[in-house]
Design an enzyme around this catalytic site. Structure first.
Site, PDB file in Angstrom:
ATOM      1  N   ASN A  43       7.015 -16.632  -3.563  1.00  0.00           N
ATOM      2  CA  ASN A  43       6.197 -15.471  -3.910  1.00  0.00           C
ATOM      3  C   ASN A  43       6.162 -15.392  -5.430  1.00  0.00           C
ATOM      4  O   ASN A  43       7.214 -15.410  -6.059  1.00  0.00           O
ATOM      5  CB  ASN A  43       6.836 -14.205  -3.322  1.00  0.00           C
ATOM      6  CG  ASN A  43       6.169 -12.930  -3.819  1.00  0.00           C
ATOM      7  OD1 ASN A  43       5.005 -12.958  -4.219  1.00  0.00           O
ATOM      8  ND2 ASN A  43       6.902 -11.837  -3.776  1.00  0.00           N
ATOM      9  N   GLY A  44       4.958 -15.305  -6.018  1.00  0.00           N
ATOM     10  CA  GLY A  44       4.862 -15.207  -7.478  1.00  0.00           C
ATOM     11  C   GLY A  44       3.946 -16.286  -8.018  1.00  0.00           C
ATOM     12  O   GLY A  44       3.169 -16.886  -7.275  1.00  0.00           O
ATOM     13  N   TRP A  86      -0.416 -14.226   0.154  1.00  0.00           N
ATOM     14  CA  TRP A  86      -1.571 -13.661  -0.561  1.00  0.00           C
ATOM     15  C   TRP A  86      -1.904 -14.707  -1.621  1.00  0.00           C
ATOM     16  O   TRP A  86      -1.130 -14.940  -2.544  1.00  0.00           O
ATOM     17  CB  TRP A  86      -1.188 -12.328  -1.199  1.00  0.00           C
ATOM     18  CG  TRP A  86      -2.355 -11.590  -1.776  1.00  0.00           C
ATOM     19  CD1 TRP A  86      -3.229 -10.781  -1.119  1.00  0.00           C
ATOM     20  CD2 TRP A  86      -2.757 -11.569  -3.160  1.00  0.00           C
ATOM     21  NE1 TRP A  86      -4.156 -10.270  -1.995  1.00  0.00           N
ATOM     22  CE2 TRP A  86      -3.896 -10.739  -3.248  1.00  0.00           C
ATOM     23  CE3 TRP A  86      -2.283 -12.169  -4.325  1.00  0.00           C
ATOM     24  CZ2 TRP A  86      -4.548 -10.497  -4.456  1.00  0.00           C
ATOM     25  CZ3 TRP A  86      -2.942 -11.936  -5.521  1.00  0.00           C
ATOM     26  CH2 TRP A  86      -4.056 -11.101  -5.583  1.00  0.00           C
ATOM     27  N   GLU A  93      -9.777   8.929  -5.935  1.00  0.00           N
ATOM     28  CA  GLU A  93      -8.936   8.421  -4.849  1.00  0.00           C
ATOM     29  C   GLU A  93      -9.739   8.314  -3.550  1.00  0.00           C
ATOM     30  O   GLU A  93      -9.609   7.325  -2.818  1.00  0.00           O
ATOM     31  CB  GLU A  93      -7.721   9.351  -4.687  1.00  0.00           C
ATOM     32  CG  GLU A  93      -6.780   9.040  -3.542  1.00  0.00           C
ATOM     33  CD  GLU A  93      -6.146   7.655  -3.603  1.00  0.00           C
ATOM     34  OE1 GLU A  93      -6.279   6.962  -4.620  1.00  0.00           O
ATOM     35  OE2 GLU A  93      -5.541   7.261  -2.581  1.00  0.00           O
ATOM     36  N   HIS A 123     -25.066  12.912 -16.910  1.00  0.00           N
ATOM     37  CA  HIS A 123     -25.208  12.087 -18.115  1.00  0.00           C
ATOM     38  C   HIS A 123     -25.615  10.654 -17.776  1.00  0.00           C
ATOM     39  O   HIS A 123     -25.417   9.752 -18.587  1.00  0.00           O
ATOM     40  CB  HIS A 123     -23.915  12.120 -18.932  1.00  0.00           C
ATOM     41  CG  HIS A 123     -23.612  13.495 -19.447  1.00  0.00           C
ATOM     42  ND1 HIS A 123     -24.328  14.095 -20.453  1.00  0.00           N
ATOM     43  CD2 HIS A 123     -22.701  14.406 -19.042  1.00  0.00           C
ATOM     44  CE1 HIS A 123     -23.861  15.313 -20.673  1.00  0.00           C
ATOM     45  NE2 HIS A 123     -22.871  15.530 -19.821  1.00  0.00           N
ATOM     46  N   CYS A 183       2.752 -11.650  -0.881  1.00  0.00           N
ATOM     47  CA  CYS A 183       3.490 -12.676  -0.160  1.00  0.00           C
ATOM     48  C   CYS A 183       4.768 -12.081   0.425  1.00  0.00           C
ATOM     49  O   CYS A 183       5.512 -11.385  -0.262  1.00  0.00           O
ATOM     50  CB  CYS A 183       3.856 -13.891  -1.001  1.00  0.00           C
ATOM     51  SG  CYS A 183       2.445 -14.810  -1.590  1.00  0.00           S
ATOM     52  N   LYS A 235      -0.127  -5.483  -0.133  1.00  0.00           N
ATOM     53  CA  LYS A 235       0.499  -4.192  -0.387  1.00  0.00           C
ATOM     54  C   LYS A 235       1.134  -4.103  -1.763  1.00  0.00           C
ATOM     55  O   LYS A 235       0.978  -3.149  -2.479  1.00  0.00           O
ATOM     56  CB  LYS A 235       1.547  -3.940   0.698  1.00  0.00           C
ATOM     57  CG  LYS A 235       2.267  -2.617   0.577  1.00  0.00           C
ATOM     58  CD  LYS A 235       1.409  -1.490   1.071  1.00  0.00           C
ATOM     59  CE  LYS A 235       2.037  -0.139   0.888  1.00  0.00           C
ATOM     60  NZ  LYS A 235       1.003   0.906   0.855  1.00  0.00           N
ATOM     61  N   GLU A 262     -11.766   0.237  -0.363  1.00  0.00           N
ATOM     62  CA  GLU A 262     -10.807  -0.776   0.077  1.00  0.00           C
ATOM     63  C   GLU A 262     -10.740  -0.888   1.590  1.00  0.00           C
ATOM     64  O   GLU A 262     -10.458  -1.958   2.120  1.00  0.00           O
ATOM     65  CB  GLU A 262      -9.418  -0.553  -0.529  1.00  0.00           C
ATOM     66  CG  GLU A 262      -8.694   0.671  -0.043  1.00  0.00           C
ATOM     67  CD  GLU A 262      -7.315   0.805  -0.660  1.00  0.00           C
ATOM     68  OE1 GLU A 262      -6.666  -0.205  -0.910  1.00  0.00           O
ATOM     69  OE2 GLU A 262      -6.890   1.952  -0.885  1.00  0.00           O
ATOM     70  N   ARG A 299       2.123  -7.551   3.177  1.00  0.00           N
ATOM     71  CA  ARG A 299       2.242  -8.061   1.807  1.00  0.00           C
ATOM     72  C   ARG A 299       1.238  -9.172   1.503  1.00  0.00           C
ATOM     73  O   ARG A 299       1.116  -9.601   0.352  1.00  0.00           O
ATOM     74  CB  ARG A 299       3.660  -8.604   1.574  1.00  0.00           C
ATOM     75  CG  ARG A 299       4.735  -7.575   1.767  1.00  0.00           C
ATOM     76  CD  ARG A 299       6.099  -8.182   1.486  1.00  0.00           C
ATOM     77  NE  ARG A 299       6.217  -8.553   0.100  1.00  0.00           N
ATOM     78  CZ  ARG A 299       6.642  -7.763  -0.863  1.00  0.00           C
ATOM     79  NH1 ARG A 299       7.020  -6.543  -0.578  1.00  0.00           N
ATOM     80  NH2 ARG A 299       6.708  -8.186  -2.105  1.00  0.00           N
ATOM     81  N   LYS A 322     -10.227   4.762  -1.558  1.00  0.00           N
ATOM     82  CA  LYS A 322      -9.859   4.569  -0.152  1.00  0.00           C
ATOM     83  C   LYS A 322     -11.046   4.003   0.625  1.00  0.00           C
ATOM     84  O   LYS A 322     -10.891   3.110   1.442  1.00  0.00           O
ATOM     85  CB  LYS A 322      -9.422   5.895   0.499  1.00  0.00           C
ATOM     86  CG  LYS A 322      -8.074   6.398   0.091  1.00  0.00           C
ATOM     87  CD  LYS A 322      -6.904   5.686   0.745  1.00  0.00           C
ATOM     88  CE  LYS A 322      -6.229   4.730  -0.200  1.00  0.00           C
ATOM     89  NZ  LYS A 322      -5.354   5.197  -1.186  1.00  0.00           N
TER      90      LYS A 322
HETATM   91  C1  F6R Z   1      -4.561   1.639  -2.850  1.00  0.00           C
HETATM   92  C2  F6R Z   1      -3.213   1.199  -3.212  1.00  0.00           C
HETATM   93  C3  F6R Z   1      -3.034   0.516  -4.512  1.00  0.00           C
HETATM   94  C4  F6R Z   1      -1.635   0.806  -5.094  1.00  0.00           C
HETATM   95  C5  F6R Z   1      -1.407   0.002  -6.382  1.00  0.00           C
HETATM   96  C6  F6R Z   1      -0.063   0.317  -6.992  1.00  0.00           C
HETATM   97  O1  F6R Z   1      -4.562   2.311  -1.618  1.00  0.00           O
HETATM   98  O2  F6R Z   1      -2.296   1.344  -2.452  1.00  0.00           O
HETATM   99  O3  F6R Z   1      -4.032   0.851  -5.421  1.00  0.00           O
HETATM  100  O4  F6R Z   1      -1.532   2.169  -5.356  1.00  0.00           O
HETATM  101  O5  F6R Z   1      -1.483  -1.361  -6.083  1.00  0.00           O
HETATM  102  O6  F6R Z   1       0.965   0.072  -6.079  1.00  0.00           O
HETATM  103  P1  F6R Z   1       2.420   0.652  -6.319  1.00  0.00           P
HETATM  104  O7  F6R Z   1       2.345   2.147  -6.143  1.00  0.00           O
HETATM  105  O8  F6R Z   1       3.267   0.004  -5.276  1.00  0.00           O
HETATM  106  O9  F6R Z   1       2.809   0.281  -7.714  1.00  0.00           O
END
Ligand code: F6R
Length: 620
Positions: free
Chosen positions: A101-102, A75, A489, A512, A2, A615, A496, A27, A493
């Site tokens: 937000n929250g 969000w 990772e 395994h 949010c 985000k 998502e 966000r 990527k």
């Molecule tokens: C994936 C991504 C998320 C963040 C996770 C932690 O691309 O960006 O998995 O890494 O939500 O976010 P931070 O680093 O802001 O605590």
């Protein structure tokens, strides 16, 4: 999650608020809404979906001209992403508009209380209770300056959970108030104008002067009185002022199609900035900002790295480096699991929390648990002044600049580099590495920005390959040693961004069970360690490539320049420069970012704002 914007000044508030929302849309983008106050009346507009939907509606219907307004990009938590559940929420009498937000955990009894007085709710959100409560409490609060702030304090004391709330009242044409507990909020101070934002991006086009707010504080922005901050009991608080060290241009796309592409391209500079001022002339590390004494660092007998998502993958890489350099045992844990399993912590435990945003609720709660258990907490963070570094004993900022794309790229690489700095610094302070050994690794770190540049300059074949993979429905990623977190990772990527099923495996573990997934033509991406790596890990991974190829896999191999051992078994080879084994993730991750980004683009998806995500994840 949010995004929140508030404004009081002399400009058109709708312009200011919409511009702030555009910058905060990363966000959350389930819905957006605004409220402006003009001639003693609140007017709102809100729409499900991305901000563009709201902007389209506003272009047709408009709102009255005003110099005071609030805005929200959502969000969804309580209540689906519909027009009705979009913020702002307005009290039944139309006097108060609120954005949030929250999560308000005790919203159910509060809702029942409001309903008992005859209030009819028009949404399924937890937020709406605040609008009704605030209107009722305001009506009972004595007239005078600061009345809305006083009502906000009274309401805030009754709320449980996490919240940033921003409110305007029809009877207060010069005031916006906000309240903060466990969710982010910063104040911007301009010339005769004041701003609120979930982060500084909301107002960076107008001012770089910001005020940090603490927990359980209420702030009043008043056109003539300026900014007043108190705690929830009304005791006045002096907020900490700071200057934002990046400008509006840093938050723009700069000619790239996606923020993610821009942020991938910025990685050489971002890594250089993480190292800036931390590598001494004699090849030693200088980490003045680590406010733990040398004795504290010598007393450490165990390290936990705690983080979520991509930042957790950075932590997995950190384990290899920190254990190798310091010989201190390191455990890496998902923040959402950490505190619920009662980990063994004490004064000699160092907990490294890693977070790009500095606001991730799971990580924040893990940090608080660690502090309660008397552990020392060091934060690795990108967002200056955010909650996680503020509550930690020490902080190492990554200085990557604003990361707007939801999928983390430069945030990740700089987290990895900051973890190296922590590991090497511990080794230096504890004397487990000689000065010349530290200096040699420092030299390797200095070379990283150029090595990333080299990778970025040869990405055309990766983009072409990506286009050929865009219709696949599964991709597997394999790696060993530090290549294993890189595989995780790469898979994250792809999931998502492209909504393709992807999984990362430790290459030796596949046999395994999971090798059964491999069918004719299944694409398998393999991160190959350097042929100079220890204990012939390289040879083992080459064998693993053969194993999957023998079962029909289409192999895509990321290998160091000059590594010809992989050639007989690779359908595609992606080359990266020679890099010391422990530092290799900083280069091998980059083609995987480009691959995922290009596959998503080819599939016609929104790379910067993938579905269902936000985000900064400020709920548990
Ligand atoms: C994936 C991504 C998320 C963040 C996770 C932690 O691309 O960006 O998995 O890494 O939500 O976010 P931070 O680093 O802001 O605590």
């Amino acid at each position: 999650m949010c995004g929140i914007v508030g404004y009081v000044g002399s400009k058109d508030s709708l312009d200011v608020v919409l511009e702030g929302l555009r910058r905060l849309e990363y966000r959350g983008y389930d819905s957006a809404g605004v409220a402006v106050l003009a001639d003693g009346r609140l007017s709102t507009a809100k729409k499900a979906g991305k901000l563009a939907n709201l902007e389209k509606e506003l272009a047709e219907a408009g709102l009255p001209a005003s110099t005071i307004g609030i805005g929200h990009t959502r969000w969804a938590t309580h209540g689906g992403p519909t027009d009705r559940n979009a913020h702002p929420h307005v009290s039944a009498d139309g006097s108060v508009a609120v954005i949030h937000n929250g999560i308000i955990e005790n919203f159910a009894p509060l809702r029942a209380e409001c309903e008992a007085t005859g209030v009819e709710f028009s949404s399924e959100t937890d937020t709406e209770v605040v609008a009704h409560l605030l209107a009722a409490v305001y009506a009972e609060t004595p007239e005078g300056s600061g009345r809305l702030a006083e009502a906000m304090r009274t309401v805030s004391r009754r709320l449980e959970g996490a919240f940033t709330l921003v409110a305007t009242h029809a009877a207060e044409p010069d005031t916006v108030v906000a309240s903060r507990r466990n969710s982010p909020l910063v104040v911007g101070v301009g010339e005769g104008e004041y701003f609120l934002g979930s982060d500084v991006a909301a107002f960076i086009a107008h001012t770089r002067n910001a005020l940090e707010l603490g927990q359980d504080q209420v702030v009043e922005l008043h056109r003539t009185r300026g900014v007043t901050v108190t705690d929830f009991d009304g005791a006045s608080v002096e907020p900490t002022a700071y200057t934002v060290d990046w400008d509006a241009a840093a938050a723009e796309k700069g000619g790239y199609d996606w923020f993610m592409l821009k942020e991938i391209a910025e990685q050489p500079q971002a890594v250089a900035d993480t190292l800036l001022g931390r590598l001494g002339e004699q090849g030693e590390l200088v980490l003045d900002e680590v406010r733990l004494s040398d004795q504290d660092l010598r007393d450490i007998d165990k390290v936990f790295v705690v983080a979520c998502g991509t930042a957790y993958h950075a932590g997995l890489i950190a384990k290899y480096a920190i254990e190798h350099w310091t010989r201190i045992p390191v455990e890496v844990e998902l923040a959402s699991e950490f505190r619920y399993r009662d980990p063994v912590l004490d004064r000699s435990t160092l907990v490294v929390v890693v977070s790009q945003s500095g606001e991730t609720m799971d990580t924040l709660m893990a940090l608080r648990h660690a502090k309660d258990q008397k552990a020392r907490v060091l934060a690795i963070c990108n967002a200056n002044g955010s909650t996680i570094p503020r509550e930690s004993d020490a902080v190492l900022y990554t200085h990557a600049g604003p990361e707007v794309a939801v999928a983390s790229t430069k945030g990740f690489l700089t987290q990895v580099v900051a973890c190296y700095l922590v590991g090497l610094f511990l080794a230096q302070v504890r004397g487990v590495k000689y000065a010349d050994e530290v200096a040699a690794i420092v030299e390797d770190l200095r070379a990283l920005p150029d090595q990333i540049r080299a990778v970025l300059s040869s990405m055309d074949p990766v983009r072409e390959l990506a286009r050929s993979l865009a219709t696949e429905d599964t991709l597997l990623f394999l790696g060993r040693h530090v290549g294993y977190p890189v595989a995780l990772e790469g898979a994250l990527k792809l999931k998502e961004l492209a909504y393709i099923h992807a999984e990362g495996f430790a290459a030796g573990e596949l046999k395994h069970g999971s090798i059964a997934l491999i069918d004719q033509g299944t694409p398998v991406v393999v991160v190959v360690p350097s042929p100079r790596s220890r204990e012939s890990v390289h040879g083992k991974v080459v064998s693993n490539i053969q194993e999957v190829r023998a079962r029909g896999a289409r192999t895509i191999v990321i290998a160091e320049d000059g590594d010809d051992d992989v050639l007989p078994y690779a359908d595609h080879v992606i080359r990266v420069p020679r890099t010391p084994t422990l530092l290799a993730p900083v280069v091998t991750t980059v083609p995987l970012q480009v691959l995922a980004c290009e596959i998503a683009s080819t599939r016609g998806l929104d790379v910067d704002q993938p579905r269902n995500l936000a985000k900064s994840v400020t709920v548990e």
